[in-house]
Structure formats: C-alpha cells, structure tokens
Design a protein around this motif. Sequence first.
Motif, PDB file in Angstrom:
ATOM      1  N   VAL A  90     -32.782 -61.548 -89.732  1.00  0.00           N
ATOM      2  CA  VAL A  90     -31.450 -61.231 -90.247  1.00  0.00           C
ATOM      3  C   VAL A  90     -31.122 -59.789 -89.892  1.00  0.00           C
ATOM      4  O   VAL A  90     -31.908 -58.878 -90.137  1.00  0.00           O
ATOM      5  N   ASN A  91     -29.936 -59.591 -89.321  1.00  0.00           N
ATOM      6  CA  ASN A  91     -29.528 -58.229 -88.970  1.00  0.00           C
ATOM      7  C   ASN A  91     -28.707 -57.603 -90.098  1.00  0.00           C
ATOM      8  O   ASN A  91     -28.396 -58.243 -91.099  1.00  0.00           O
ATOM      9  N   THR A  92     -28.340 -56.355 -89.936  1.00  0.00           N
ATOM     10  CA  THR A  92     -27.628 -55.606 -90.972  1.00  0.00           C
ATOM     11  C   THR A  92     -26.300 -56.243 -91.337  1.00  0.00           C
ATOM     12  O   THR A  92     -25.943 -56.317 -92.514  1.00  0.00           O
ATOM     13  N   SER A  93     -25.557 -56.712 -90.360  1.00  0.00           N
ATOM     14  CA  SER A  93     -24.253 -57.317 -90.647  1.00  0.00           C
ATOM     15  C   SER A  93     -24.388 -58.596 -91.462  1.00  0.00           C
ATOM     16  O   SER A  93     -23.643 -58.828 -92.407  1.00  0.00           O
ATOM     17  N   VAL A  94     -25.353 -59.416 -91.125  1.00  0.00           N
ATOM     18  CA  VAL A  94     -25.553 -60.668 -91.855  1.00  0.00           C
ATOM     19  C   VAL A  94     -25.980 -60.379 -93.293  1.00  0.00           C
ATOM     20  O   VAL A  94     -25.623 -61.111 -94.215  1.00  0.00           O
ATOM     21  N   LYS A  95     -26.715 -59.293 -93.505  1.00  0.00           N
ATOM     22  CA  LYS A  95     -27.133 -58.928 -94.859  1.00  0.00           C
ATOM     23  C   LYS A  95     -25.938 -58.711 -95.776  1.00  0.00           C
ATOM     24  O   LYS A  95     -26.009 -59.000 -96.969  1.00  0.00           O
ATOM     25  N   VAL A  96     -24.828 -58.221 -95.228  1.00  0.00           N
ATOM     26  CA  VAL A  96     -23.616 -58.042 -96.028  1.00  0.00           C
ATOM     27  C   VAL A  96     -23.139 -59.388 -96.557  1.00  0.00           C
ATOM     28  O   VAL A  96     -22.836 -59.538 -97.745  1.00  0.00           O
ATOM     29  N   PHE A  97     -23.112 -60.403 -95.693  1.00  0.00           N
ATOM     30  CA  PHE A  97     -22.656 -61.729 -96.104  1.00  0.00           C
ATOM     31  C   PHE A  97     -23.658 -62.386 -97.052  1.00  0.00           C
ATOM     32  O   PHE A  97     -23.268 -63.058 -98.004  1.00  0.00           O
ATOM     33  N   LEU A  98     -24.927 -62.179 -96.804  1.00  0.00           N
ATOM     34  CA  LEU A  98     -25.951 -62.740 -97.687  1.00  0.00           C
ATOM     35  C   LEU A  98     -25.831 -62.173 -99.093  1.00  0.00           C
ATOM     36  O   LEU A  98     -26.061 -62.877-100.078  1.00  0.00           O
ATOM     37  N   SER A  99     -25.463 -60.902 -99.186  1.00  0.00           N
ATOM     38  CA  SER A  99     -25.311 -60.313-100.522  1.00  0.00           C
ATOM     39  C   SER A  99     -24.180 -60.993-101.297  1.00  0.00           C
ATOM     40  O   SER A  99     -24.215 -61.045-102.516  1.00  0.00           O
ATOM     41  N   PHE A 100     -23.201 -61.544-100.590  1.00  0.00           N
ATOM     42  CA  PHE A 100     -22.106 -62.259-101.255  1.00  0.00           C
ATOM     43  C   PHE A 100     -22.550 -63.631-101.751  1.00  0.00           C
ATOM     44  O   PHE A 100     -22.115 -64.086-102.804  1.00  0.00           O
ATOM     45  N   ARG A 127      -9.499 -58.416 -96.278  1.00  0.00           N
ATOM     46  CA  ARG A 127      -9.891 -58.220 -97.678  1.00  0.00           C
ATOM     47  C   ARG A 127     -11.267 -58.827 -97.933  1.00  0.00           C
ATOM     48  O   ARG A 127     -11.549 -59.937 -97.500  1.00  0.00           O
ATOM     49  N   VAL A 128     -12.092 -58.104 -98.668  1.00  0.00           N
ATOM     50  CA  VAL A 128     -13.415 -58.615 -99.030  1.00  0.00           C
ATOM     51  C   VAL A 128     -13.261 -59.912 -99.821  1.00  0.00           C
ATOM     52  O   VAL A 128     -14.007 -60.868 -99.617  1.00  0.00           O
ATOM     53  N   SER A 129     -12.271 -59.977-100.707  1.00  0.00           N
ATOM     54  CA  SER A 129     -12.061 -61.202-101.493  1.00  0.00           C
ATOM     55  C   SER A 129     -11.726 -62.389-100.591  1.00  0.00           C
ATOM     56  O   SER A 129     -12.142 -63.518-100.868  1.00  0.00           O
ATOM     57  N   ASP A 130     -11.013 -62.161 -99.496  1.00  0.00           N
ATOM     58  CA  ASP A 130     -10.719 -63.243 -98.548  1.00  0.00           C
ATOM     59  C   ASP A 130     -11.988 -63.696 -97.828  1.00  0.00           C
ATOM     60  O   ASP A 130     -12.172 -64.890 -97.571  1.00  0.00           O
ATOM     61  N   ILE A 131     -12.865 -62.754 -97.510  1.00  0.00           N
ATOM     62  CA  ILE A 131     -14.137 -63.114 -96.874  1.00  0.00           C
ATOM     63  C   ILE A 131     -14.958 -63.978 -97.826  1.00  0.00           C
ATOM     64  O   ILE A 131     -15.499 -65.010 -97.427  1.00  0.00           O
ATOM     65  N   VAL A 132     -15.023 -63.577 -99.084  1.00  0.00           N
ATOM     66  CA  VAL A 132     -15.777 -64.344-100.079  1.00  0.00           C
ATOM     67  C   VAL A 132     -15.173 -65.736-100.240  1.00  0.00           C
ATOM     68  O   VAL A 132     -15.898 -66.734-100.327  1.00  0.00           O
ATOM     69  N   ASN A 133     -13.851 -65.836-100.239  1.00  0.00           N
ATOM     70  CA  ASN A 133     -13.204 -67.152-100.364  1.00  0.00           C
ATOM     71  C   ASN A 133     -13.516 -68.054 -99.175  1.00  0.00           C
ATOM     72  O   ASN A 133     -13.727 -69.253 -99.347  1.00  0.00           O
TER      73      ASN A 133
END
Length: 110
Positions: A34-44, A90-96
Amino acid sequence: LAEQEAFAYAAKTGLDIVTICPSLVIGPLMQPTVNTSVKVFLSFIKGDKETVESGFKNLVDVRDVADALLLAYENPHVSGRYLCNSLPIRVSDIVNVLKNSFPTYTYPKK
C-alpha cells in the motif's frame, strides 16, 4: 527537499531539470504494498476516525502522471516544475463515492 536540492544542483552545473509534482495519486497499483495515497483512502474505510476533515483534496490518476512524465520527457523545450492534479474535490464527496462502491465498510459518521 529532494526537488530543491535538484534545482540547486542544476543551477550550479547548468543542467536543465524538469519535475512533475502530482497531488494525491489514485489508480491501479503495480506493487503489492500500500502506498501513501492509498493509505488516505484506507483511513476513510477502516473506521479509524469518527470524523473526517471538511475540506478538499486534489487527486490525479496514476496513468495521467505517467502521460505527464512522457510528455515532459519527449519535449525538449520543457523545463522547470509542473503540477499534475485535478480540480479540488470535497472530502465528503470522496467518502460518499467510497460508501457507494464499498458499502460494507465502516465510515466516519461526520
């Protein structure tokens, strides 16, 4: 810091340097880790946090970064620094989007 050092070295030696600076890179992974960028999505999706920051992220697809690198490499008139990213999302749009794509995961409530 590496980019600053590269530009400093280029200024001393007369070397022409080009840098491509991507924002948060998304897309297919070539490596099994897992790279740094994917870690952001995993945290969600791991439910580590009850809330996520309200704000925006800039994303770029890894294939667009590869295209940018090739364009810079193939054009002899290119020099300097280039940013490679999208319009803010928007972060909320990414989470949705993640919720719709992977509904069984635990997401932040706010």
